[in-house]
Design a protein around this motif. Sequence first.
Motif, PDB file in Angstrom:
ATOM      1  N   GLY A  68       0.821  -1.198   0.000  1.00 21.71           N
ATOM      2  CA  GLY A  68       0.000   0.000   0.000  1.00 21.71           C
ATOM      3  C   GLY A  68       0.856   1.250   0.000  1.00 21.71           C
ATOM      4  O   GLY A  68       2.023   1.238   0.379  1.00 21.71           O
ATOM      5  N   ASN A  70       0.792   4.751   1.731  1.00 23.23           N
ATOM      6  CA  ASN A  70       0.117   5.370   2.871  1.00 23.23           C
ATOM      7  C   ASN A  70       0.305   6.865   3.021  1.00 23.23           C
ATOM      8  O   ASN A  70      -0.292   7.455   3.909  1.00 23.23           O
ATOM      9  CB  ASN A  70       0.588   4.700   4.163  1.00 23.23           C
ATOM     10  N   TYR A  73      -2.974   8.755   2.651  1.00 23.75           N
ATOM     11  CA  TYR A  73      -3.889   8.269   3.670  1.00 23.75           C
ATOM     12  C   TYR A  73      -3.516   8.793   5.050  1.00 23.75           C
ATOM     13  O   TYR A  73      -4.371   9.276   5.793  1.00 23.75           O
ATOM     14  CB  TYR A  73      -3.902   6.736   3.660  1.00 23.75           C
ATOM     15  N   GLU A  74      -2.257   8.714   5.402  1.00 24.95           N
ATOM     16  CA  GLU A  74      -1.801   9.145   6.730  1.00 24.95           C
ATOM     17  C   GLU A  74      -1.972  10.646   6.950  1.00 24.95           C
ATOM     18  O   GLU A  74      -2.156  11.091   8.072  1.00 24.95           O
ATOM     19  CB  GLU A  74      -0.344   8.751   6.957  1.00 24.95           C
ATOM     20  N   LYS A  81     -10.114   9.317   5.960  1.00 22.55           N
ATOM     21  CA  LYS A  81      -9.587   7.982   6.226  1.00 22.55           C
ATOM     22  C   LYS A  81     -10.721   6.963   6.304  1.00 22.55           C
ATOM     23  O   LYS A  81     -10.634   5.873   5.747  1.00 22.55           O
ATOM     24  CB  LYS A  81      -8.778   7.963   7.525  1.00 22.55           C
ATOM     25  N   SER A  85     -11.326   3.964   3.649  1.00 22.46           N
ATOM     26  CA  SER A  85     -11.368   2.588   4.151  1.00 22.46           C
ATOM     27  C   SER A  85     -12.646   1.887   3.716  1.00 22.46           C
ATOM     28  O   SER A  85     -12.617   0.733   3.295  1.00 22.46           O
ATOM     29  CB  SER A  85     -11.269   2.569   5.679  1.00 22.46           C
ATOM     30  N   SER A 149     -10.286  -1.141  10.967  1.00 19.24           N
ATOM     31  CA  SER A 149      -9.674   0.102  10.507  1.00 19.24           C
ATOM     32  C   SER A 149     -10.522   1.304  10.897  1.00 19.24           C
ATOM     33  O   SER A 149     -10.001   2.306  11.398  1.00 19.24           O
ATOM     34  CB  SER A 149      -9.487   0.056   8.992  1.00 19.24           C
TER      35      SER A 149
END
Length: 161
Positions: A68, A70, A73-74, A81, A85, A149
């Motif tokens: 992935g 990230n 996303y992070e 998020k 997800s 998640s």
Amino acid sequence: MSKALLYIEYTILALCLSTMAIITFANVLSRFIFNFSIAFTEEVTVNLFVILTFVGASIGIYKGAHLGFNLVYERSSSFNKKMSSIIIGGLIVLFFAIIAYHGFGIVQSQMDRGQITPALGWPQWVFTLGLPIGSILCIIRTIETTVKSINGIKNESVREL
């Protein structure tokens, strides 16, 4: 349920892998020592490899072992998020649901035609059943991972406040 399912998955993996190793090794010995090949080994090995692949994918989903990226996303907000997800989990579930649907169709077709394997003469649908069952395992694990998640994101946002 998660621990019991993980135990079942690991048991299936161990049985498939050990069976594949034993019959392949026996076939190699048979060819070199007796100059005779055991015909059914390829048939069983290929079909067990399909089961091994799908059950392994299910464990990979559970453990988050997929590749992935990230960075985006992070750095996203907790809402983004959660949404990503849900969208990614939904797409993965849709993908495996399509595979399961068509896999059950293939199994039904093989049952209706009475198709048997060439070397062993076993019903082909017994081996093909690994496709939809493995897909269902992947669906269960994807839903479980997506829920974990989302709960993790909720807990993260609570800690930030």
